[in-house]
Write a protein that holds these residues in place. Structure first.
Motif, PDB file in Angstrom:
ATOM      1  N   SER A  95      -3.182   3.882  -3.441  1.00 23.40           N
ATOM      2  CA  SER A  95      -3.867   2.000  -3.779  1.00 23.40           C
ATOM      3  C   SER A  95      -2.750   1.419  -3.445  1.00 23.40           C
ATOM      4  CB  SER A  95      -3.431   1.932  -6.189  1.00 23.40           C
ATOM      5  OG  SER A  95      -3.968   0.913  -5.306  1.00 23.40           O
ATOM      6  N   LEU A 149     -13.926  -4.738  -4.747  1.00 28.60           N
ATOM      7  CA  LEU A 149     -13.142  -3.676  -4.994  1.00 28.60           C
ATOM      8  C   LEU A 149     -14.023  -3.084  -6.092  1.00 28.60           C
ATOM      9  CD1 LEU A 149     -11.830  -0.991  -5.144  1.00 28.60           C
ATOM     10  CD2 LEU A 149     -10.059  -2.013  -6.724  1.00 28.60           C
ATOM     11  N   ASP A 207       0.850  -1.368   0.139  1.00 38.54           N
ATOM     12  CA  ASP A 207      -0.058   0.118  -0.076  1.00 38.54           C
ATOM     13  C   ASP A 207       0.840   0.900   0.221  1.00 38.54           C
ATOM     14  OD1 ASP A 207      -2.049   2.071   0.035  1.00 38.54           O
ATOM     15  OD2 ASP A 207      -2.636   0.993   2.388  1.00 38.54           O
ATOM     16  N   THR A 241     -11.292   7.511  -1.896  1.00 30.72           N
ATOM     17  CA  THR A 241     -10.386   5.709  -2.034  1.00 30.72           C
ATOM     18  C   THR A 241     -11.966   4.627  -1.505  1.00 30.72           C
ATOM     19  OG1 THR A 241      -9.905   5.203  -0.120  1.00 30.72           O
ATOM     20  CG2 THR A 241      -8.362   6.427  -1.006  1.00 30.72           C
ATOM     21  N   GLY A 269     -11.733   3.496   3.554  1.00 30.38           N
ATOM     22  CA  GLY A 269     -12.054   4.783   2.458  1.00 30.38           C
ATOM     23  C   GLY A 269     -11.708   6.233   3.193  1.00 30.38           C
ATOM     24  N   GLU A 277     -11.204   0.218  -1.032  1.00 34.37           N
ATOM     25  CA  GLU A 277     -10.214  -0.466  -0.662  1.00 34.37           C
ATOM     26  C   GLU A 277     -10.493  -0.921   0.333  1.00 34.37           C
ATOM     27  OE1 GLU A 277      -7.074   1.674   2.779  1.00 34.37           O
ATOM     28  OE2 GLU A 277      -8.108   3.619   1.835  1.00 34.37           O
ATOM     29  N   GLN A 289      -6.379  -6.358   0.605  1.00 33.61           N
ATOM     30  CA  GLN A 289      -6.657  -5.886   0.092  1.00 33.61           C
ATOM     31  C   GLN A 289      -7.071  -5.172  -0.919  1.00 33.61           C
ATOM     32  OE1 GLN A 289      -5.318  -2.784   2.587  1.00 33.61           O
ATOM     33  NE2 GLN A 289      -6.449  -1.392   1.630  1.00 33.61           N
ATOM     34  N   TYR A 290      -7.633  -4.639  -2.097  1.00 31.56           N
ATOM     35  CA  TYR A 290      -7.166  -4.056  -2.574  1.00 31.56           C
ATOM     36  C   TYR A 290      -8.514  -2.650  -2.886  1.00 31.56           C
ATOM     37  CZ  TYR A 290      -5.830  -9.056  -5.471  1.00 31.56           C
ATOM     38  OH  TYR A 290      -5.316  -9.513  -5.050  1.00 31.56           O
ATOM     39  N   GLU A 291      -7.665  -2.002  -3.615  1.00 33.38           N
ATOM     40  CA  GLU A 291      -7.498  -0.271  -3.597  1.00 33.38           C
ATOM     41  C   GLU A 291      -7.382  -0.124  -4.922  1.00 33.38           C
ATOM     42  OE1 GLU A 291      -6.697   4.324  -0.302  1.00 33.38           O
ATOM     43  OE2 GLU A 291      -5.143   1.771  -0.577  1.00 33.38           O
TER      44      GLU A 291
END
Length: 250
Positions: free
Chosen positions: A106, A130, A94, A199, A167, A201, A230-232
């Motif tokens: 991100s 996401l 991150d 964001t 987020g 996330e 986690q994806y952001e």
């Protein structure tokens, strides 16, 4: 108060996001058993400097690193370290990039070598969640629509969504309004308007959503020891629709 961004500000943040996406693509080439998150952190520091940018979280509230590097049961804010990654691990990198005063944020989770089917499902579901959330980013919708879409999808897959970390708006500073939970009820929260930048996330666990903090005061991990991913992306709402400022697609 939610600060709406001008098109000029969004264009500047888009350039920061493009550099951040390029950085993640380079990180993806590095991920393999034996590499350390310390090496990744050093790479990010140098890569951003070569491209006229800085890692915004380095020095933020005393944080010492260019990236957060969270391994296996670590949910977020893991410290880079010299311990080699092992076959079957997952790691989330991150970062926040500052390019000429414009920020982009991100996180991306990576499989280290071959992972088991359940771990791969966690990665796939988290990434898909996401984009389920991003689908709800429309002028007139509410922030709660994002979290509801994510939670509904994740829980239908048998996983849980972390509650303690969410987020956020982003702009001249890392954390701004609005808060963007990845759970909750539709039709709740601030209405989405042109000029918002925030964001999404989601942090998703194989087990329960309860967390615990390490003694370092930064790193959160799953209370039950289950894996977390986690994806952001950073999202901008413009007069031409939404922009994924940190999109990695060519």
């Amino acid at each position: 108060m939610i600060t709406l961004k001008s098109q000029r500000e969004i264009d500047m943040m888009k350039k920061a996001g493009e550099l951040l996406a390029r950085t993640h693509k380079e990180i993806a080439k590095m991920i393999k058993p034996g590499v350390t998150t310390w090496e990744i952190d050093e790479f990010v520091d140098h890569f951003l400097a070569e491209n006229g940018a800085t890692p915004e979280q380095k020095g933020y509230k005393g944080y010492e690193y260019a990236t957060c590097a969270s391994i296996n049961d670590e949910i977020c804010h893991g410290f880079p370290r010299k311990q080699p990654l092992q076959e079957g691990d997952i790691v989330t990198i991150d970062m926040v990039v500052n390019l000429n005063g414009a920020l982009a944020d991100s996180a991306w989770s990576y499989a280290v070598g071959n992972v088991n089917p359940l771990t791969q499902k966690l990665l796939d579901v988290t990434k898909e969640s996401l984009y389920k959330g991003i689908e709800q980013v429309k002028v007139g919708n509410r922030i709660g629509d994002i979290g509801h879409a994510i939670q509904t999808y994740v829980e239908a897959q048998g996983f849980s969504v972390v509650r303690n970390f969410i987020g956020h708006g982003i702009g001249p500073t890392i954390h701004e309004k609005p808060e963007v939970p990845h759970y909750g009820l539709p039709g709740k929260g601030p209405r989405i308007k042109e000029g918002m930048v925030f964001t999404i996330e989601p942090m998703v666990n194989i087990g329960g959503f309860d967390t615990k903090m390490d003694n370092n005061g930064w790193t959160a991990r799953t209370r039950d020891g289950s894996l977390s991913a986690q994806y952001e992306h950073t999202i901008a709402v413009t007069n031409n629709g939404i922009m994924i400022l940190t999109d990695q697609e060519d």
